[in-house]
Each structure stands twice: as C-alpha cells, then as structure tokens.
Design an enzyme around this catalytic site. Structure first.
Site, mmCIF file in Angstrom:
data_model
loop_
_atom_site.group_PDB
_atom_site.id
_atom_site.type_symbol
_atom_site.label_atom_id
_atom_site.label_comp_id
_atom_site.label_asym_id
_atom_site.label_seq_id
_atom_site.Cartn_x
_atom_site.Cartn_y
_atom_site.Cartn_z
ATOM 1 N N ASP A 9 0.849 -1.128 -0.021
ATOM 2 C CA ASP A 9 -0.034 -0.052 0.127
ATOM 3 C C ASP A 9 0.837 1.173 -0.218
ATOM 4 O O ASP A 9 0.877 2.185 0.878
ATOM 5 C CB ASP A 9 -0.814 -0.023 1.189
ATOM 6 N N ASP A 14 6.900 1.140 2.034
ATOM 7 C CA ASP A 14 6.575 0.390 1.226
ATOM 8 C C ASP A 14 7.643 0.604 -0.251
ATOM 9 O O ASP A 14 7.802 -0.359 -0.916
ATOM 10 C CB ASP A 14 5.022 0.204 0.317
ATOM 11 N N ASN A 39 -2.811 2.551 3.693
ATOM 12 C CA ASN A 39 -2.308 3.842 3.876
ATOM 13 C C ASN A 39 -3.203 5.013 3.466
ATOM 14 O O ASN A 39 -3.499 5.852 4.208
ATOM 15 C CB ASN A 39 -0.943 4.201 3.430
ATOM 16 N N THR A 123 3.177 -6.031 2.709
ATOM 17 C CA THR A 123 3.467 -4.739 3.578
ATOM 18 C C THR A 123 2.318 -3.927 3.905
ATOM 19 O O THR A 123 2.807 -2.823 3.976
ATOM 20 C CB THR A 123 4.638 -3.991 3.011
ATOM 21 N N PHE A 163 -0.718 -0.853 12.728
ATOM 22 C CA PHE A 163 -1.706 -0.422 11.609
ATOM 23 C C PHE A 163 -2.070 -1.483 10.719
ATOM 24 O O PHE A 163 -3.408 -1.632 10.427
ATOM 25 C CB PHE A 163 -1.031 0.809 10.713
ATOM 26 N N ASN A 164 -1.166 -2.438 10.040
ATOM 27 C CA ASN A 164 -1.496 -3.194 9.335
ATOM 28 C C ASN A 164 -2.584 -4.331 9.489
ATOM 29 O O ASN A 164 -3.424 -4.730 8.982
ATOM 30 C CB ASN A 164 -0.417 -3.829 8.560
ATOM 31 N N HIS A 237 9.714 0.351 8.393
ATOM 32 C CA HIS A 237 9.122 -1.024 8.678
ATOM 33 C C HIS A 237 9.050 -1.848 7.409
ATOM 34 O O HIS A 237 9.875 -2.985 7.721
ATOM 35 C CB HIS A 237 7.504 -0.789 9.119
ATOM 36 N N ASP A 238 8.722 -1.373 6.294
ATOM 37 C CA ASP A 238 8.399 -2.553 5.150
ATOM 38 C C ASP A 238 9.596 -2.908 4.503
ATOM 39 O O ASP A 238 9.763 -3.815 4.044
ATOM 40 C CB ASP A 238 7.437 -1.838 4.357
HETATM 41 C C1 BDR Z 1 2.802 0.237 8.570
HETATM 42 O O1 BDR Z 1 1.917 0.792 8.381
HETATM 43 C C2 BDR Z 1 2.068 1.675 7.223
HETATM 44 O O2 BDR Z 1 1.807 3.013 7.628
HETATM 45 C C3 BDR Z 1 3.432 1.531 6.564
HETATM 46 O O3 BDR Z 1 3.523 1.629 5.314
HETATM 47 C C4 BDR Z 1 3.694 0.103 7.303
HETATM 48 O O4 BDR Z 1 3.441 -1.022 6.617
HETATM 49 C C5 BDR Z 1 3.737 0.108 9.958
HETATM 50 O O5 BDR Z 1 2.862 0.256 10.932
HETATM 51 CA CA CA Z 2 2.916 -0.465 4.357
#
Ligand code: BDR
Ligand code: CA
Length: 310
Positions: A9, A14, A39, A123, A163-164, A237-238
């Site tokens: 996303d 990403d 996102n 991701t 979040f994911n 993160h990703d």
């Molecule tokens: C995840 O949430 C998104 O905002 C980032 O791209 C990442 O995949 C981090 O919590």
């Molecule tokens: Ca992401």
C-alpha cells in the site's frame, strides 16, 4: 532466484521495500506488485506503485486489489503518509499502465502457474492474501513463505495494535492460521531501523535519482513521525521484509505462536505473541525480535549506490 509477489500500500516504506527488491543487490524475481487499501485508498496506492515502477524502470505487472478490509470499513493513515499516500517527493504521473484484473486473481493464477514456489511479501493490510487463500486454498502448497510487515508486542495505531493488522485483523487471522510458514516483522524490530538525520545525510551523498527519491521520502516520513510520535526519524518498517529476503542473517527471530485478537475492544488487532511460550500453542510464526543495525544500514547504502541514472 526467489520468486516474490510484493503486496503493498505504497506508502513511503513500501516504496523503499520495492526499491530494495528491485535493486542489483537483490536476487529476487519480482513476479508482480499487488496493491491493497491501507495507508490511503487502493486507487492512490496503485498510482504510487506505478510511479515507483516508472522511476525504477521496473517492468512487472502492477495489479489493483481489495478496496476495503474483509469485515470492517477502511481506515487510512494520511497523518503518516500524507494525502497522496506518498507525499514529499514529486514524481511524474505514471506512464506505466496498471495490469488488468484483480490482485486476488493475479496472486492465485501466478502462484498456481509458477514452476517454483512463490514467496508472498505483504507490507499492507492482509486483505488480498486472505482473500486469495479463501478463494483458492490449494495455492498454499506452492507458497514457500509469507514474509510480512505487521504486528508487534505493542501498537502504533492503538496501544495494542499495529496499523496493518488493525486495519484487517480478520485477514491477519486467516494468514496466521493458514499453516503456511509466516515470518513477521513487527514494530519490535522495525523500530530498530529508524531513518534519522544521520541516515538521511548519508543517503544525500548518493548521486542517483533513486537515492534522491529515497532521501525525499525519508525526510517527509521522518517529519510525520516526529510530529505524530515524537520520534527522531521514520522507522522504515516495510523495508525489513525485502532486506530479510536478501540477507536473512542480519535478523534474529523467535519461533512461536502468534494469535490475532479479533474480538476484544481495547486489544482489537493485537498480535498476541507468546514470547515466553506460556500457552503451549503450536508455533505458527517466525517473529523478528532484533536486527544488526550496522549491517542493515551498510547494506541499505550499498543498495542505493547500485542504482544509476541522474
Ligand atoms: C505499517 O503501516 C504503514 O503505515 C506502513 O507502510 C507500514 O506498512 C507500519 O505500522
Ligand atoms: Ca505499508
């Protein structure tokens, strides 16, 4: 060559993950990029993926996926990624046209038709992956591993949930219960790779347009993380997912049980990670707990240096 589908996303981090996978340092064979609501809405995320492919001259199918999670309404994160989902750098409108069809069917067909097993690299929220597994469970046999960013022993969207996973916890549950080997990069490890000013300054020394793009991504992302969480940079993160696929040795893991909380109120979307093995439940996840930061950043700069074009 390891076959991968990047399900994403984009998304600043990403985009960095795609760049790592597409680099000369990578031995990954990208079969396609699928997009999902996360996102921002899936349309914007798809445009961003196409823009990144144009920048990289990466000629792979980009296929739009699920518009919303399995059960709930969408939740988006413009406060982290801006209105476009990839604010900061300005890239031209995509020249590349998105692939026809739906991401879920693309995942199913590609996995089924592949002579060698395929690794899925989500991701974003896990909606497309869960839908593919529900629609065609037989694809499990030809999936080598699901290497995902999500979860952790603490949250960033709620105190309990990342979040994911929060956005589509029901989908995450399908994935974690699938029996496919799952490698999970949660906040415990992704917060160890924060692109602070030192990182940005080092990236700024690299003279090609991909590195300039990454520098601009990191500046915007870092500011948002500073405003929102008081961090001194954005955790990429990703990027951990594709970095792991290139160089797994830099990460430490604990193999254990991870259960997704889908019923609780305060803890909805939590990944309940049995780090001390208190439940005796079957191990279903390789959960990342640490990374050698020096190796990570050295490899990161190396990757960015491997691109050409001003
Ligand atoms: C995840 O949430 C998104 O905002 C980032 O791209 C990442 O995949 C981090 O919590
Ligand atoms: Ca992401």
């Amino acid at each position: 060559m390891r076959n991968v589908i990047l399900d994403c996303d984009p998304g600043h981090d990403d985009a960095v993950s795609i760049i790592i996978a597409a680099s000369k340092q990578s031995s990954l064979n990208i079969l396609g990029i699928t997009t999902v609501a996360g996102n921002v809405d899936v349309g914007k995320n798809t445009v961003n993926a196409l823009k990144v492919c144009d920048l990289l001259k990466l000629d792979v199918p980009v296929v739009k996926g699920a518009e919303r999670p399995l059960v709930k309404e969408s939740e988006i994160a413009p406060e982290i990624h801006g209105e476009s989902g990839m604010d900061g750098p300005v890239l031209p409108d995509p020249v590349k046209v998105r692939h026809e069809g739906h991401a879920v069917d693309f995942i199913i067909d590609t996995v089924k038709q592949s002579d060698e097993k395929v690794t899925l690299v989500p991701t974003g929220p896990l909606t497309n992956i869960a839908l593919a597994l529900i629609k065609e469970p037989s694809i499990k046999d030809n999936i080598e591993e699901i290497v995902l960013m999500g979860g952790g022993t603490f949250g960033n969207w709620t105190p309990a949930a990342e979040f994911n996973i929060y956005v589509d916890a029901e989908a995450a549950e399908v994935v974690c219960k699938s029996g496919i080997p799952v490698t999970m990069f949660g906040l415990d490890v992704t917060h160890q790779v924060i692109a602070d000013q030192k990182v940005i300054d080092r990236v700024a020394q690299i003279d090609n347009k991909t590195a300039v793009f990454v520098k601009e991504l990191l500046i915007f992302f870092g500011k948002m993380y500073e405003n929102h969480f008081g961090f001194n940079g954005g955790p990429i993160h990703d990027a951990c997912t594709t970095m792991y696929l290139i160089n797994p040795e830099m990460f430490d893991f604990k193999e254990t049980n991870v259960t997704i909380e889908t019923k609780g109120e305060a803890a909805y979307g939590m990944t309940v990670v049995d780090l001390l093995r208190t439940t005796g439940k079957k191990k279903n996840v390789k959960f990342a707990v640490g990374v050698n930061q020096e190796t990570f950043w050295e490899q990161f700069y190396h990757i960015l240096e491997s691109f050409s074009g001003k």
